[in-house]
Design a protein around this motif. Sequence first.
Motif, mmCIF file in Angstrom:
data_model
loop_
_atom_site.group_PDB
_atom_site.id
_atom_site.type_symbol
_atom_site.label_atom_id
_atom_site.label_comp_id
_atom_site.label_asym_id
_atom_site.label_seq_id
_atom_site.Cartn_x
_atom_site.Cartn_y
_atom_site.Cartn_z
ATOM 1 N N LYS A 54 0.811 -1.215 0.000
ATOM 2 C CA LYS A 54 0.000 0.000 0.000
ATOM 3 C C LYS A 54 0.848 1.271 0.000
ATOM 4 O O LYS A 54 0.368 2.340 0.334
ATOM 5 N N GLN A 55 2.116 1.122 -0.380
ATOM 6 C CA GLN A 55 2.968 2.301 -0.444
ATOM 7 C C GLN A 55 2.435 3.309 -1.452
ATOM 8 O O GLN A 55 1.914 2.939 -2.497
ATOM 9 N N LEU A 56 2.591 4.565 -1.115
ATOM 10 C CA LEU A 56 2.183 5.647 -1.998
ATOM 11 C C LEU A 56 3.388 6.041 -2.847
ATOM 12 O O LEU A 56 4.323 6.674 -2.384
ATOM 13 N N LEU A 57 3.396 5.606 -4.107
ATOM 14 C CA LEU A 57 4.525 5.903 -4.974
ATOM 15 C C LEU A 57 4.108 5.860 -6.429
ATOM 16 O O LEU A 57 3.027 5.392 -6.779
ATOM 17 N N GLU A 58 4.987 6.367 -7.257
ATOM 18 C CA GLU A 58 4.764 6.343 -8.695
ATOM 19 C C GLU A 58 5.887 5.522 -9.316
ATOM 20 O O GLU A 58 7.066 5.772 -9.062
ATOM 21 N N ARG A 59 5.529 4.508 -10.084
ATOM 22 C CA ARG A 59 6.543 3.674 -10.747
ATOM 23 C C ARG A 59 6.742 4.195 -12.162
ATOM 24 O O ARG A 59 5.812 4.214 -12.968
ATOM 25 N N VAL A 60 7.964 4.635 -12.446
ATOM 26 C CA VAL A 60 8.278 5.264 -13.725
ATOM 27 C C VAL A 60 9.354 4.449 -14.443
ATOM 28 O O VAL A 60 10.401 4.152 -13.862
ATOM 29 N N THR A 61 9.092 4.104 -15.692
ATOM 30 C CA THR A 61 10.072 3.392 -16.504
ATOM 31 C C THR A 61 10.640 4.335 -17.552
ATOM 32 O O THR A 61 9.906 4.930 -18.333
ATOM 33 N N LEU A 62 11.946 4.484 -17.535
ATOM 34 C CA LEU A 62 12.654 5.319 -18.497
ATOM 35 C C LEU A 62 13.390 4.391 -19.457
ATOM 36 O O LEU A 62 14.286 3.645 -19.046
ATOM 37 N N LYS A 63 13.023 4.422 -20.702
ATOM 38 C CA LYS A 63 13.579 3.467 -21.665
ATOM 39 C C LYS A 63 14.996 3.851 -22.082
ATOM 40 O O LYS A 63 15.406 5.018 -21.996
ATOM 41 N N GLU A 64 15.725 2.865 -22.596
ATOM 42 C CA GLU A 64 17.090 3.086 -23.067
ATOM 43 C C GLU A 64 17.087 4.038 -24.263
ATOM 44 O O GLU A 64 16.214 3.970 -25.117
ATOM 45 N N GLY A 65 18.084 4.900 -24.312
ATOM 46 C CA GLY A 65 18.239 5.801 -25.439
ATOM 47 C C GLY A 65 17.424 7.072 -25.360
ATOM 48 O O GLY A 65 17.409 7.860 -26.312
ATOM 49 N N LEU A 66 16.772 7.291 -24.245
ATOM 50 C CA LEU A 66 15.969 8.509 -24.095
ATOM 51 C C LEU A 66 16.905 9.699 -23.856
ATOM 52 O O LEU A 66 17.813 9.637 -23.027
ATOM 53 N N ARG A 67 16.684 10.764 -24.591
ATOM 54 C CA ARG A 67 17.477 11.971 -24.359
ATOM 55 C C ARG A 67 17.116 12.567 -23.001
ATOM 56 O O ARG A 67 16.007 12.367 -22.492
ATOM 57 N N LEU A 68 18.039 13.340 -22.459
ATOM 58 C CA LEU A 68 17.808 13.931 -21.146
ATOM 59 C C LEU A 68 16.602 14.863 -21.163
ATOM 60 O O LEU A 68 15.808 14.875 -20.213
ATOM 61 N N SER A 69 16.436 15.628 -22.226
ATOM 62 C CA SER A 69 15.295 16.551 -22.321
ATOM 63 C C SER A 69 13.978 15.792 -22.271
ATOM 64 O O SER A 69 13.003 16.243 -21.643
ATOM 65 N N ASP A 70 13.937 14.637 -22.902
ATOM 66 C CA ASP A 70 12.715 13.827 -22.880
ATOM 67 C C ASP A 70 12.552 13.108 -21.544
ATOM 68 O O ASP A 70 11.431 12.853 -21.091
ATOM 69 N N THR A 71 13.670 12.788 -20.929
ATOM 70 C CA THR A 71 13.623 12.194 -19.586
ATOM 71 C C THR A 71 12.942 13.148 -18.621
ATOM 72 O O THR A 71 12.104 12.747 -17.803
ATOM 73 N N PHE A 72 13.282 14.427 -18.720
ATOM 74 C CA PHE A 72 12.655 15.429 -17.850
ATOM 75 C C PHE A 72 11.146 15.498 -18.101
ATOM 76 O O PHE A 72 10.359 15.659 -17.156
ATOM 77 N N LYS A 73 10.745 15.379 -19.339
ATOM 78 C CA LYS A 73 9.310 15.428 -19.674
ATOM 79 C C LYS A 73 8.571 14.249 -19.052
ATOM 80 O O LYS A 73 7.473 14.407 -18.487
ATOM 81 N N VAL A 74 9.166 13.071 -19.156
ATOM 82 C CA VAL A 74 8.538 11.869 -18.590
ATOM 83 C C VAL A 74 8.420 11.997 -17.075
ATOM 84 O O VAL A 74 7.376 11.691 -16.486
ATOM 85 N N LEU A 75 9.483 12.452 -16.447
ATOM 86 C CA LEU A 75 9.474 12.587 -14.985
ATOM 87 C C LEU A 75 8.490 13.656 -14.525
ATOM 88 O O LEU A 75 7.804 13.489 -13.508
#
Length: 389
Positions: free
Chosen positions: A156-177
């Motif tokens: 019952k932990q309150l968290l968000e599970r985020v998967t960042l795929k290989e090859g993602l640029r840093l700018s797009d990583t920020f968007k996903v996060l």
Amino acid sequence: MNDLDLDFLVGADNDDGRSKRRSRASAGRDSGGRRGRRRKRRRNKGGFLAPMLALIVLLGGIGGGGYYGYTWLRDAMVVEDYTGQGTGEVAVEIKQGETASDVAQTLVEQDVVKSTDAFVEAIAAAGKSSSLQPGVYTLRKQMSAAAAVELLDPSKQLLERVTLKEGLRLSDTFKVLAKATGKPEKEFQQAAKDAAALGLPAYAKGNLEGYAFPATYDITPKMSAADILTAMVDRFNQTAEKDRLEAEAKALGYTPHEIMTVASIVQAEAGSVEDMGKIARVIYNRLAVDQMLEMDSTTFYGLKRYGVALNNAEVESKSPYNTYRRTGLPPGPISNPGDHAIQAALNPPKGKWRWFVTTDLERGITKFVETEAEFMKIKAEFERNRGGG
């Protein structure tokens, strides 16, 4: 009070002395001793009953005091606890290494449970004292300790599970996060500037691109943008240690930063894991003869765009990442590569390939050749499959 009553109260020892004196006084009147024997029997009965009565009185006193003492002790030992499921919502964080007592103190401070003893007893009764897991949980104000224990289940932990795929640029990583956490992109951009706080290795040269390791992360509401990026850098550092990045890079004659740049190009160019090693070999073969890399992926990165093939104007761009106009590696990684790409950069297969083309984009078929003439053929095959565009 008569003699019998006095004897009854004072007990058998005094009774014996008086009995002797009375026996002498009455000896002449009753040679048979019947009256003395009757009186003695009466006094002996009193000698037995006296301590019994005293014992009863004593036990009665102790019993009464004991009852009230037990009641006081029982009330004193009952721990304070709320009842029911509570109201509202409270985010409670369990930190790494905290014991049940530590958690109990936090719950009392946030008015979730009434007392630390109530929680410690409740979690012990549930057999979960050793099963508390770090994380953030949603509880309620003024709830019973037993109810609080139920809500502290790891599931019952309150968290968000985020998967960042290989090859993602840093700018797009920020968007996903930003989308996953609700935090502004600017917070991640700002946090990325503090290389020391993030734990970036010195060879990264203060640039997070290439070192925000792609993986699945559990993000809690209390984690800041810096906390999240630090977790990603930590994961990279673990991978670098496992792969012996610094030692293996030195053995190849490159710096760790150059290896990560190669790995990022491999990650961006490869259609499959099986092709990664060969692409890394093409890069090294070209670098060995000062041939331009001529990689679309690096040039598109410099243009802050994505694409399959560059047009004439794009090929002429003045970006330092334009490997059609500049020899050698670009200034740094163009994406965040995964472990397969890093392994390919560190352990490329032997071969003389210097060109490759993904001739079939839909099926991900990439062909590798050694001569420019062969390259022209596979390039023409790519154009045909693409529809002549």
